[in-house]
Motif scaffolding. Structure first.
Motif, PDB file in Angstrom:
ATOM      1  N   LEU A  62     -73.858 119.472  13.320  1.00 43.58           N
ATOM      2  CA  LEU A  62     -73.531 119.765  14.560  1.00 43.58           C
ATOM      3  C   LEU A  62     -73.199 118.747  15.593  1.00 43.58           C
ATOM      4  CD1 LEU A  62     -75.845 123.140  14.675  1.00 43.58           C
ATOM      5  CD2 LEU A  62     -73.196 122.914  14.423  1.00 43.58           C
ATOM      6  N   ALA A  63     -73.933 117.584  15.242  1.00 42.58           N
ATOM      7  CA  ALA A  63     -74.051 116.654  16.082  1.00 42.58           C
ATOM      8  C   ALA A  63     -72.802 115.635  15.788  1.00 42.58           C
ATOM      9  CB  ALA A  63     -75.225 115.478  16.067  1.00 42.58           C
ATOM     10  N   GLY A  64     -71.929 115.789  14.782  1.00 46.32           N
ATOM     11  CA  GLY A  64     -70.895 115.115  14.345  1.00 46.32           C
ATOM     12  C   GLY A  64     -71.365 113.856  13.608  1.00 46.32           C
ATOM     13  N   LEU A  65     -72.628 113.519  13.142  1.00 43.50           N
ATOM     14  CA  LEU A  65     -72.864 112.582  12.500  1.00 43.50           C
ATOM     15  C   LEU A  65     -72.841 112.658  10.949  1.00 43.50           C
ATOM     16  CD1 LEU A  65     -76.174 112.037  14.336  1.00 43.50           C
ATOM     17  CD2 LEU A  65     -74.179 110.729  14.626  1.00 43.50           C
ATOM     18  N   GLN A  66     -72.559 113.956  10.378  1.00 43.59           N
ATOM     19  CA  GLN A  66     -72.105 114.276   9.060  1.00 43.59           C
ATOM     20  C   GLN A  66     -71.085 115.280   9.056  1.00 43.59           C
ATOM     21  OE1 GLN A  66     -73.818 113.125   5.951  1.00 43.59           O
ATOM     22  NE2 GLN A  66     -72.014 114.321   5.236  1.00 43.59           N
ATOM     23  N   GLN A  67     -70.074 114.971   8.255  1.00 46.88           N
ATOM     24  CA  GLN A  67     -68.913 115.836   8.038  1.00 46.88           C
ATOM     25  C   GLN A  67     -69.164 116.850   6.768  1.00 46.88           C
ATOM     26  OE1 GLN A  67     -66.231 115.979  10.014  1.00 46.88           O
ATOM     27  NE2 GLN A  67     -67.431 114.635  11.412  1.00 46.88           N
ATOM     28  N   PRO A  68     -69.105 118.029   7.249  1.00 49.72           N
ATOM     29  CA  PRO A  68     -69.040 119.202   5.915  1.00 49.72           C
ATOM     30  C   PRO A  68     -68.293 118.828   5.060  1.00 49.72           C
ATOM     31  CG  PRO A  68     -68.155 120.114   7.908  1.00 49.72           C
ATOM     32  CD  PRO A  68     -68.615 118.679   8.326  1.00 49.72           C
ATOM     33  N   THR A  69     -68.457 119.147   3.705  1.00 51.93           N
ATOM     34  CA  THR A  69     -67.803 118.831   2.493  1.00 51.93           C
ATOM     35  C   THR A  69     -67.147 120.300   2.193  1.00 51.93           C
ATOM     36  OG1 THR A  69     -69.698 119.388   1.024  1.00 51.93           O
ATOM     37  CG2 THR A  69     -68.981 116.936   1.609  1.00 51.93           C
ATOM     38  N   SER A  70     -67.744 121.269   2.957  1.00 55.43           N
ATOM     39  CA  SER A  70     -66.912 122.685   2.644  1.00 55.43           C
ATOM     40  C   SER A  70     -67.113 123.530   3.923  1.00 55.43           C
ATOM     41  CB  SER A  70     -67.382 123.306   1.556  1.00 55.43           C
ATOM     42  OG  SER A  70     -69.011 123.464   1.657  1.00 55.43           O
ATOM     43  N   GLY A  71     -66.637 124.474   4.088  1.00 60.66           N
ATOM     44  CA  GLY A  71     -66.713 125.231   5.340  1.00 60.66           C
ATOM     45  C   GLY A  71     -66.357 124.899   6.655  1.00 60.66           C
ATOM     46  N   ASP A  72     -66.459 125.605   7.699  1.00 61.82           N
ATOM     47  CA  ASP A  72     -66.222 125.100   8.927  1.00 61.82           C
ATOM     48  C   ASP A  72     -67.153 125.222  10.025  1.00 61.82           C
ATOM     49  OD1 ASP A  72     -63.187 124.903   8.749  1.00 61.82           O
ATOM     50  OD2 ASP A  72     -63.283 127.136   7.989  1.00 61.82           O
ATOM     51  N   ILE A  73     -67.013 124.343  11.054  1.00 64.86           N
ATOM     52  CA  ILE A  73     -67.861 124.367  12.067  1.00 64.86           C
ATOM     53  C   ILE A  73     -67.204 124.508  13.625  1.00 64.86           C
ATOM     54  CG2 ILE A  73     -69.891 122.915  13.624  1.00 64.86           C
ATOM     55  CD1 ILE A  73     -70.595 121.835  10.884  1.00 64.86           C
ATOM     56  N   TRP A  74     -67.581 125.235  14.489  1.00 63.12           N
ATOM     57  CA  TRP A  74     -67.237 125.258  15.635  1.00 63.12           C
ATOM     58  C   TRP A  74     -68.250 125.187  16.819  1.00 63.12           C
ATOM     59  CZ3 TRP A  74     -65.804 128.728  11.797  1.00 63.12           C
ATOM     60  CH2 TRP A  74     -64.404 128.638  11.431  1.00 63.12           C
ATOM     61  N   ILE A  75     -67.776 124.401  18.028  1.00 64.51           N
ATOM     62  CA  ILE A  75     -68.728 123.806  18.943  1.00 64.51           C
ATOM     63  C   ILE A  75     -67.816 124.682  20.087  1.00 64.51           C
ATOM     64  CG2 ILE A  75     -69.886 122.211  20.350  1.00 64.51           C
ATOM     65  CD1 ILE A  75     -70.943 122.592  17.625  1.00 64.51           C
ATOM     66  N   GLY A  76     -68.430 125.380  20.958  1.00 64.73           N
ATOM     67  CA  GLY A  76     -67.764 125.805  22.040  1.00 64.73           C
ATOM     68  C   GLY A  76     -66.661 126.442  21.900  1.00 64.73           C
ATOM     69  N   GLY A  77     -66.309 127.018  20.677  1.00 69.73           N
ATOM     70  CA  GLY A  77     -64.859 127.892  20.642  1.00 69.73           C
ATOM     71  C   GLY A  77     -63.911 126.826  19.830  1.00 69.73           C
ATOM     72  N   GLY A  78     -64.079 125.417  19.605  1.00 72.89           N
ATOM     73  CA  GLY A  78     -63.055 124.590  19.054  1.00 72.89           C
ATOM     74  C   GLY A  78     -63.702 123.760  17.902  1.00 72.89           C
ATOM     75  N   LYS A  79     -63.050 123.268  17.005  1.00 69.53           N
ATOM     76  CA  LYS A  79     -63.590 122.370  15.884  1.00 69.53           C
ATOM     77  C   LYS A  79     -63.680 121.095  16.273  1.00 69.53           C
ATOM     78  CE  LYS A  79     -61.653 124.898  11.908  1.00 69.53           C
ATOM     79  NZ  LYS A  79     -60.968 124.686  10.404  1.00 69.53           N
TER      80      LYS A  79
END
Length: 269
Positions: A62-79
């Protein structure tokens, strides 16, 4: 949702997010798997689970320090995360710069982004007052206790007015009395700033005291195991921990993590 309730606005969304690390032997290590969680604006959510279940990995994603290898993350409505103005993080250790005063430490993110520090100085003082350090602005970090240093770190995390505050066991290195004091301070800070807070903690009581909801993760690979609504009345204080509903919620979370225990020696059922 009942028609009379206001619509809650999502600000963090994890959809089937996962992280796989490569070990020194080249074998894949699945740290987090199929993690889905929605966090709403202005709420406090705690993330708990066994050691090594991936709580901090979720926070780092969530802090942007680790990229997910699967799935999606949205912060404030955007990726796309937009830096400190969107997400700030408080670590277990204060990480103050020892050669800067408390005031200059709080202003450090402003300096990094090359914004005029003079314009933010009055806000920095307001934040130091919020955390009870208004008389310590010109002191050096080594002159502060551990609790004071962590208060300064929290003030620093708020200087750019982020929407989301990520906290990775922020009170874990403190003694019990200082920890309890800072827990109550965090409730006051949340009431004042209305930030969305995601808190990683090993303390079940801390999670129940501070949170609107508690997300329980399973042992590695970390997955969502339970999502517990904390309906203990607010405002909360140290006395809340003696309430039957508080104790029942704490036990539910404890059973989620460790399983029900029976017998004189507390063996798992």
């Amino acid at each position: 949702m009942p028609s009379g309730e206001p619509r809650r606005e999502p600000i963090i969304e994890l959809a089937h997010a996962g992280v796989i690390f490569a070990t020194s032997k080249g074998d894949p290590l699945v740290a987090v798997e199929d993690m889905s969680l929605t966090i709403y604006r202005e709420e406090i959510v705690s993330l708990v689970g066994p050691s090594g279940c991936g709580k901090s990995t979720v926070l780092r994603m969530l802090a942007g320090l680790q990229q997910p290898t699967s799935g999606d993350i949205w912060i404030g409505g955007g990726k796309t995360r937009r830096g400190f103005s969107e997400v700030a993080i408080v670590f277990q250790r204060p990480t103050l710069l020892p050669w800067l005063s408390v005031m200059d430490n709080v202003l450090y993110p402003v300096k990094v982004l090359q914004r005029p520090t003079k314009a933010h100085r009055s806000r920095a003082m307001e934040l130091l007052e919020l955390v009870g350090l208004q008389d310590m602005a010109e002191r050096m970090p080594h002159e502060l206790s551990g609790g004071m240093q962590q208060r300064a770190s929290i003030a620093r995390s708020l200087i750019l007015d982020p929407k989301i505050l990520l906290m990775d066991e922020p009170f874990g290195a403190l003694d019990a009395l200082t920890r309890e004091d800072l827990q109550l301070d965090l409730l006051d800070i949340h009431a004042e700033t209305r930030k969305t807070i995601l808190l990683v903690t090993h303390s079940i009581n801390e999670a129940v005291l501070l949170s609107d909801r508690v997300a329980v993760m399973s042992a590695r690979p970390g997955r969502m195991q339970d999502l517990v609504e904390i309906d203990v009345p607010k405002p909360r204080g140290a006395e809340s921990a003696a309430r039957p509903d508080f104790l029942a919620l704490s036990q539910r979370i404890r059973d989620d993590i460790f399983g029900p225990r029976t017998g004189r020696k507390g063996r798992r059922a």
